[in-house]
Design an enzyme around this catalytic site. Structure first.
Site, PDB file in Angstrom:
ATOM      1  N   LYS A  60       4.593 -11.400   3.472  1.00 56.46           N
ATOM      2  CA  LYS A  60       3.161 -11.620   3.213  1.00 56.46           C
ATOM      3  C   LYS A  60       2.984 -11.766   1.705  1.00 56.46           C
ATOM      4  CE  LYS A  60      -0.175  -8.297   3.822  1.00 56.46           C
ATOM      5  NZ  LYS A  60      -0.635  -8.097   2.415  1.00 56.46           N
ATOM      6  N   SER A  71       0.841  -1.199   0.000  1.00 53.73           N
ATOM      7  CA  SER A  71       0.000   0.000   0.000  1.00 53.73           C
ATOM      8  C   SER A  71       0.878   1.252   0.000  1.00 53.73           C
ATOM      9  CB  SER A  71      -0.939   0.013   1.213  1.00 53.73           C
ATOM     10  OG  SER A  71      -0.218  -0.235   2.401  1.00 53.73           O
ATOM     11  N   ASP A 106       5.542  -7.123   2.429  1.00 51.66           N
ATOM     12  CA  ASP A 106       4.762  -7.642   1.291  1.00 51.66           C
ATOM     13  C   ASP A 106       5.670  -8.033   0.140  1.00 51.66           C
ATOM     14  OD1 ASP A 106       2.025  -7.815   1.708  1.00 51.66           O
ATOM     15  OD2 ASP A 106       1.654  -5.708   1.244  1.00 51.66           O
ATOM     16  N   GLU A 127      -9.017  -9.893   3.686  1.00 49.01           N
ATOM     17  CA  GLU A 127      -9.385  -8.514   3.357  1.00 49.01           C
ATOM     18  C   GLU A 127     -10.765  -8.436   2.735  1.00 49.01           C
ATOM     19  OE1 GLU A 127      -6.351  -6.246   1.389  1.00 49.01           O
ATOM     20  OE2 GLU A 127      -7.692  -4.563   0.989  1.00 49.01           O
ATOM     21  N   GLU A 182       0.022 -12.432  -1.443  1.00 45.46           N
ATOM     22  CA  GLU A 182      -1.377 -12.508  -1.872  1.00 45.46           C
ATOM     23  C   GLU A 182      -1.587 -13.739  -2.752  1.00 45.46           C
ATOM     24  OE1 GLU A 182      -2.794  -8.904  -3.767  1.00 45.46           O
ATOM     25  OE2 GLU A 182      -2.053  -7.644  -2.133  1.00 45.46           O
TER      26      GLU A 182
HETATM   27  O1  KIV Z   1      -0.438  -3.450   1.604  1.00 42.05           O
HETATM   28  C1  KIV Z   1      -1.154  -3.376   2.619  1.00 42.05           C
HETATM   29  O2  KIV Z   1      -1.180  -2.377   3.337  1.00 42.05           O
HETATM   30  C2  KIV Z   1      -1.984  -4.528   2.948  1.00 42.05           C
HETATM   31  C3  KIV Z   1      -3.058  -4.330   3.973  1.00 42.05           C
HETATM   32  C4  KIV Z   1      -4.197  -3.627   3.353  1.00 42.05           C
HETATM   33  C5  KIV Z   1      -3.443  -5.598   4.607  1.00 42.05           C
HETATM   34  O3  KIV Z   1      -1.821  -5.567   2.391  1.00 42.05           O
END
Ligand code: KIV
Length: 273
Positions: A122, A54, A92, A191, A124
Site C-alpha cells: 500500500k 500505524s 505499507d 481515509e 500513500e
Molecule cells: O497504517 C495504517 O494502519 C493505515 C490505515 C489507517 C489505513 O494506513
C-alpha cells in the site's frame, strides 16, 4: 456472520476483491503487526490484513508514522506472514521509500515483497508519485493506493482533521483516484473524507475502495486493530467503533496476577513440578 466470506477457505487475492466489489459484498480489512494476532485475525475470516505503518504509533509509541523504517516494516510483515493462510496481506511502504524516484521506489518495493513474502503493498499518494507506482506495478507488484488523509504527510497538513471538504481538494482527490486506477492499482484506501465524496469516487471506479472514516458508501472498511479492540484509551475519533474494551480487561488480568503473586496464591501445587 455473513455468508460466503468466512466459509470460503480459499486464499483471498486481488482478483477476488474485485469480484466482491462486482457482486456488492463488502470487504473487511484490519491491521496486524505480529504473528499471534495475525493468526487470530486470519482464522476469524478477515479478507485483508494490513501491516500498516500505524505500527509506528501503536507498537512503537511514536506520535506519527514517519519514524517507521523499511527494516521495521519488514520485521512486522515477516511476522504477520507466518500467521496467515487465507487473508490477503498488504504491507505499507514507509515514509520516504516511495517519493518521486521510480527506480529507488521499485528497489524498496522489491525488498519488502521479497523479504516479507507479502501479497501486495500500500502506498500513500496520487499524481505526485504516479510514475513510482507505475514502475512498481510494472514489475508485477500489486499496489493498493491510499488517498484522503495521508498520515505520512501530517507535517504538510498540520492537522488530522477530515480532508477534501472543499471543492478543490475534492476534485484533486477524485482525479488522483482515477489516475491510480489507470496506473493499475487493484484497490484504494480512502481515509477520513466526507462520506458523499467517498461514495462518488467508489461509484466512478471499477476497483474496490476501502474506507476508514469515509462512510458506508465504499466497498470495504479498515480499522487499526488496537483502536477497534479498545487497547488505546486515548484515541476516540468519530469514525471508530470499539468492539471490545481490552484495555480494561488486560489491566484487570494483570492486577489479578500481581495480587495472586503477592498473596502467594500463585503458583499453587497443581502449577508446580
Ligand atoms: O497504517 C495504517 O494502519 C493505515 C490505515 C489507517 C489505513 O494506513
Amino acid at each position: 456472520m455473513s455468508t460466503a466470506i468466512q466459509e470460503d477457505k480459499r486464499k483471498v487475492t486481488t482478483h477476488r476483491l474485485r469480484e466482491m466489489k462486482d457482486r456488492g459484498e463488502k470487504i473487511s480489512m484490519l491491521t496486524a503487526y505480529d504473528y499471534s494476532m495475525a493468526s487470530i485475525i486470519d482464522q476469524a475470516g478477515m479478507d485483508v490484513i494490513l501491516v500498516g505503518d500505524s505500527a509506528s504509533n501503536v507498537m512503537a509509541g511514536n506520535i506519527t508514522t514517519l519514524p517507521m523504517t523499511i527494516d521495521q516494516i519488514i520485521y512486522h510483515g515477516t511476522s504477520v506472514m507466518k500467521g496467515v493462510t487465507r487473508s490477503l496481506v498488504v504491507v505499507d511502504m514507509p515514509f520516504g521509500t516511495c517519493s518521486g524516484n521510480p527506480m529507488k521506489s521499485l528497489e524498496a518495493a522489491i525488498r519488502i515483497m521479497r523479504e516479507t513474502g507479502a501479497d501486495t503493498l500500500k502506498i500513500e499518494g496520487g499524481e505526485e508519485i504516479i510514475e513510482d507506482i507505475k514502475k512498481i506495478i510494472g514489475a508485477g507488484i500489486p499496489v493498493m493506493g491510499h488517498l484522503g488523509l495521508m498520515p505520512q504527510s501530517i507535517n504538510k497538513y498540520g492537522t488530522y482533521t477530515v480532508r477534501a471538504k472543499d471543492k478543490e481538494e475534492a476534485e484533486k482527490l477524485l482525479s488522483d483516484a482515477l489516475l491510480l486506477e489507470k496506473a493499475g492499482c487493484y484497490a484504494i484506501t480512502l481515509e477520513k473524507i466526507p462520506a458523499k465524496l467517498a461514495a462518488e469516487i467508489t461509484n466512478k471506479l471499477s476497483i474496490p475502495t476501502i474506507g476508514i472514516g469515509a462512510g458506508g458508501g465504499v466497498d470495504g472498511q479498515v480499522l487499526v486493530m488496537h483502536d477497534m479492540l479498545g487497547i488505546n484509551k486515548n484515541f476516540s475519533p468519530k469514525f471508530l467503533r470499539r468492539y471490545e474494551d481490552l484495555n480494561t480487561i488486560i489491566t484487570q488480568a494483570v492486577k489479578n496476577y500481581i495480587s495472586d503473586i503477592k498473596s502467594r496464591d500463585f503458583p499453587n501445587e497443581n502449577e508446580s513440578y
